[in-house]
Design a protein around this motif. Structure first.
Motif, short mmCIF file in Angstrom:
data_model
loop_
_atom_site.label_atom_id
_atom_site.label_comp_id
_atom_site.label_asym_id
_atom_site.label_seq_id
_atom_site.Cartn_x
_atom_site.Cartn_y
_atom_site.Cartn_z
N LYS B 106 4.81 4.82 4.10
CA LYS B 106 5.58 5.28 2.94
C LYS B 106 6.05 4.03 2.19
CE LYS B 106 8.00 8.78 5.55
NZ LYS B 106 8.92 9.92 5.37
N THR C 8 -1.62 14.24 -4.84
CA THR C 8 -0.64 13.15 -4.79
C THR C 8 -1.19 11.97 -5.59
OG1 THR C 8 0.25 13.82 -2.68
CG2 THR C 8 0.57 11.53 -3.29
N TRP C 10 -0.63 8.00 -6.55
CA TRP C 10 0.05 6.74 -6.25
C TRP C 10 -0.03 5.85 -7.48
CZ3 TRP C 10 3.03 5.38 -2.23
CH2 TRP C 10 2.95 6.17 -1.07
N ASP C 46 11.57 7.49 -4.48
CA ASP C 46 10.80 6.28 -4.72
C ASP C 46 11.36 5.33 -5.77
OD1 ASP C 46 7.40 7.56 -4.07
OD2 ASP C 46 8.99 6.84 -2.75
N PRO C 54 5.23 0.58 -5.20
CA PRO C 54 4.35 1.74 -5.07
C PRO C 54 5.17 3.03 -5.14
CG PRO C 54 4.04 0.19 -3.25
CD PRO C 54 5.25 -0.24 -3.98
N ARG C 56 5.12 7.58 -5.81
CA ARG C 56 4.33 8.81 -5.77
C ARG C 56 4.74 9.77 -6.89
NH1 ARG C 56 5.95 9.40 0.43
NH2 ARG C 56 7.79 8.40 -0.49
N VAL C 82 -5.33 7.18 -7.12
CA VAL C 82 -4.71 5.86 -7.04
C VAL C 82 -4.84 5.19 -8.40
CG1 VAL C 82 -4.74 3.64 -5.88
CG2 VAL C 82 -5.22 5.71 -4.58
N ILE C 87 -3.19 -0.68 -4.45
CA ILE C 87 -2.33 0.14 -3.59
C ILE C 87 -3.03 0.54 -2.30
CG2 ILE C 87 -1.10 2.35 -3.44
CD1 ILE C 87 -0.48 2.11 -6.40
N ILE C 91 -0.74 0.70 1.15
CA ILE C 91 -0.20 2.01 1.54
C ILE C 91 -1.31 2.80 2.22
CG2 ILE C 91 0.57 4.24 0.58
CD1 ILE C 91 2.81 2.41 0.27
N VAL C 93 -2.94 5.56 1.91
CA VAL C 93 -3.02 6.61 0.88
C VAL C 93 -3.54 7.93 1.41
CG1 VAL C 93 -3.14 5.10 -1.13
CG2 VAL C 93 -5.24 5.71 0.08
#
Lengths: 397, 108, 202
Positions: B106, C8, C10, C46, C54, C56, C82, C87, C91, C93
């Motif tokens: 995360k 999702t 990023w 975030d 980074p 979301r 992405v 990223i 992360i 992902v």
């Protein structure tokens, strides 16, 4: 013509405040209500809203500014969240005692410590004795509607009281939903211009606000406000009837019933989690559980008679508490003591218990509601409740 | 009376030991798109990069007489590249390097 | 309860925050036009005010009313987009993605170059690479739509448009025509749709 927009609760609030043709706005940033002020600032800058937009130096300043503006005859708007609401505490009683219909949006937020942005009703509920109206919205649509309704009620000559118009931080304030935004003509029909009457500040007719009184006048001072709260319910009903007629909605003034026909157990709830509760009730009914939901629209004035009448029809009531009252009589939240007081004198009383849920911004899931229903059904079977407070998701199995 | 899952637990009074030296709960190496690259031949150890880095990601290694880069926390702000007095620092695209992978679950 | 498709996105704070939001909002608005039930929102914790952090953004699409409106995250994304390729290094992902997911990356590099940085990439059904930077030329930076505000500058003037085109082609979750009605740069949208390189993995 009304138009449908997809708006977050904050954006819906800004639209309502614009259509209410507010005169003075005082802002100060705090998450999660800030976006409402961001939207209003854009509207003022673009010339869409003709209002004085003042940036206060803190929440205490925000309330002080709108206090003065309202006393001078302006329709005012301010707002805050979490510790911002409690920072302004000193000013709430003066505004209410001066009978000025200031409106404050509260996108609720858990109080510190620490910096938890999540929703919790405690910030606003801590101020419920200050003599303001208070109620929660379940969705951006209801938030929009509540702002207009509260201006109408608060500014009514029989009332003249300020209003906290609350919505769950993030869940309602940030997550967009469909909102029917009416046109200015419809709003003007519902909401007449603010007429402050004789106690407005005017250089041609000098008035003193809040001079010192003797202790033996103190009770009389408080009684004035207490009487306003007795006259209030009739004004609320009138306003809601008018609102429903003009905007084609079907709000119940104080308590909304959902699938309560033949229900034996009900959730008593206010705010954003009611949206999830509806789905939970539907699924429970599909499983043959006689569940229902009763949603509270105003916590001040607490609709004592309506709550008593409606809840006494059921066998068990689970009060969903999204606020805390440490050391209170039920050692849980703020609503259960008020519900029990409303039921006390009635010949037929349901079993009542409470479920601490959604505190700190915790999500209340469908499974949580099913668990609560299980506890309520168990209580009905046993003929009594096990405990008065259950901490959802944390009870030892 | 209550079952509190470990991942939801909160310390008493919400008071916790402060990080010293580095904060492993806030790794920022995955913020960068570009990383600074150094040519040690050109570097005269003026220490501009050490002084200017907002995250103290350039440190002097006395023994090696070189400045050393911290891949775990460097955010790729490139202030060091801007401030280098001897053209020893340049920038390079992060995906050109197989090393320095942070891969957090995360953001924090 | 009908299935909820979770997407999702990023992206990076400040410099690509608006673009990430445009992808989420673009998908939701396009699906709205097709009569779906949708949600599009930022991840709440975030904190996007930090340059390059980074972040979301989420979109959800369903054939029926979405009952769990308040879940803070997409626990089981089917599609991950992405917006900035680096990223993938920083992360995981594919967290929460079950077998057969789809990954769409903004890059001018080949899919296998990107897959080098994704150890569990073989569980994907396909990876798609689109050079959104090359097609759109620039990213829009705008904060009017943050924190629940209303976007004042419109959707899809920058790299989000070709990314949306790539997502439409790779996933089929929304029609290109629906997206064309909601984005500003329909030519960038079209180019993204046509030039995306999709590599099947299973």
């Amino acid at each position: 013509m009304a138009k449908e927009m997809t708006l977050s609760g904050c954006a819906a609030t800004a639209q309502a405040v614009k259509l209410a043709k507010v005169d003075v706005i005082c802002s100060y940033p705090i998450r999660p209500y800030t976006a409402a002020m961001m939207e209003l600032a854009k509207m003022v800058a673009e010339g869409e809203l003709d209002a004085e937009f003042i940036h206060g130096e803190g929440e205490h300043a925000q309330l002080s500014v709108v206090y003065g503006a309202s006393a001078a005859g302006a329709r005012t708007f301010t707002g805050s969240s979490g510790v911002g609401v409690t920072y302004a505490m000193e000013v709430y009683s003066p505004i209410s005692g001066a009978r000025l219909p200031v409106q404050m949006m509260i996108a609720d937020r858990a109080l510190d410590p620490p910096g938890d942005f999540g929703s919790e009703h405690t910030d606003a509920m801590s101020c419920r004795d200050q003599g303001w109206l208070m109620g929660w919205a379940e969705s951006p649509q209801e938030a929009f509607d509540n702002h207009l309704i509260n201006y109408r009620i608060g500014e009514d000559r029989r009332v003249m009281l300020p209003q906290f118009v609350c919505q769950d931080g993030y869940f309602v304030s940030h997550i967009p939903g469909k909102v029917l935004v009416p046109d200015q003509g419809q709003v003007d029909e519902f909401l007449p211009p603010y007429d402050p009457g004789s106690h407005v500040l005017d250089p041609k007719k000098p008035m003193s606000h809040g001079p010192q009184i003797r202790p033996d006048q103190g009770t009389i001072m408080d009684l004035q406000r207490a009487q306003a709260f007795l006259d209030l319910p009739a004004v609320v009903k009138e306003a809601i009837d008018d609102f429903n007629r003009i905007f084609k909605r079907s709000y119940a003034p104080f308590v909304e019933e959902f699938m309560t026909d033949g229900a034996e157990i009900v959730f008593f709830i206010m705010g954003g989690h009611a949206a999830t509760a509806r789905h939970a009730v539907r699924h429970l009914r599909e499983q043959g559980v006689k569940a229902g939901m009763v949603k509270l629209r105003f916590v001040r004035p607490f609709p004592t008679r309506e709550v008593g009448e409606v809840l006494s029809r059921f066998k068990a009531v689970g009060v969903v508490e999204t606020s805390t009252s440490y050391g209170g009589s039920m050692r849980g939240g703020n609503l259960l003591p008020e519900v029990r007081a409303a039921l006390y004198a009635l010949p037929r009383r349901p079993l009542t218990t409470s479920f601490m849920a959604g505190l700190g911004g915790d999500v209340v899931s469908l499974k949580d509601f099913y668990w609560m229903a299980g506890i309520l059904a168990g209580a009905v079977q046993a003929g009594k409740v096990g405990k008065t407070v259950y901490w959802t998701g944390l009870e030892r199995a | 009376m209550f079952d509190i899952p470990q991942e939801r637990a909160v310390p008493f009074g919400c008071v916790t030991p402060a990080p010293v030296g580095e904060q492993p709960m806030m790794i920022t190496g995955n913020w960068r798109e570009y990383r600074p690259v150094i040519d040690h031949e050109k570097c005269n150890l003026c220490m501009n990069c050490v002084i200017f880095c907002p995250d103290a990601c350039w440190q002097l290694d006395d023994a090696e007489e070189q400045v050393v880069w911290n891949a775990k926390y460097c955010k790729g702000c490139l202030v060091c590249v801007n401030e280098c007095s001897h053209d020893a620092l340049g920038k390079a695209y992060e995906l050109d390097f197989p090393d320095g992978v942070v891969r957090l679950e995360k953001p924090f | 309860m009908a299935h909820v498709h979770e997407i999702t996105i990023w992206t990076r704070g400040v410099v690509k925050d608006k673009e990430g939001r445009d992808v989420a909002n673009g998908l939701a608005r396009a699906a709205d036009r097709e009569g779906k039930f949708t949600q599009a929102f930022d991840n709440y914790v975030d904190l996007p005010d930090r340059v390059n952090v980074p972040l979301r953004k989420y979109a959800r699409i369903s054939d029926a009313d979405i009952e769990m409106k308040y879940d803070y995250e997409n626990e089981k994304p089917e599609v991950v987009v992405v917006v900035d390729a680096t990223i993938v290094k920083g992360i995981n992902v594919l967290r929460g993605v079950e077998r057969g997911g789809l990954l769409v990356v903004n890059t001018n590099r080949a899919p296998k170059e990107i897959l080098k940085f994704i150890p569990n990439g073989s569980t994907l059904k396909a990876i798609a690479c689109v050079d959104a930077n090359g097609i759109a030329g620039s990213s829009t930076v705008d904060f009017s739509g943050t924190e629940g505000g209303v976007d004042a500058v419109g959707l899809g003037s920058g790299i989000a448009a070709p990314l949306l085109g790539a997502v439409a082609r790779t996933t089929g979750l929304v029609k290109l025509g629906s997206l064309a009605a909601v984005v500003k740069s329909t030519s960038a949208l079209q180019q993204g749709y046509e030039s995306v390189v999709i590599e099947s993995l299973s």
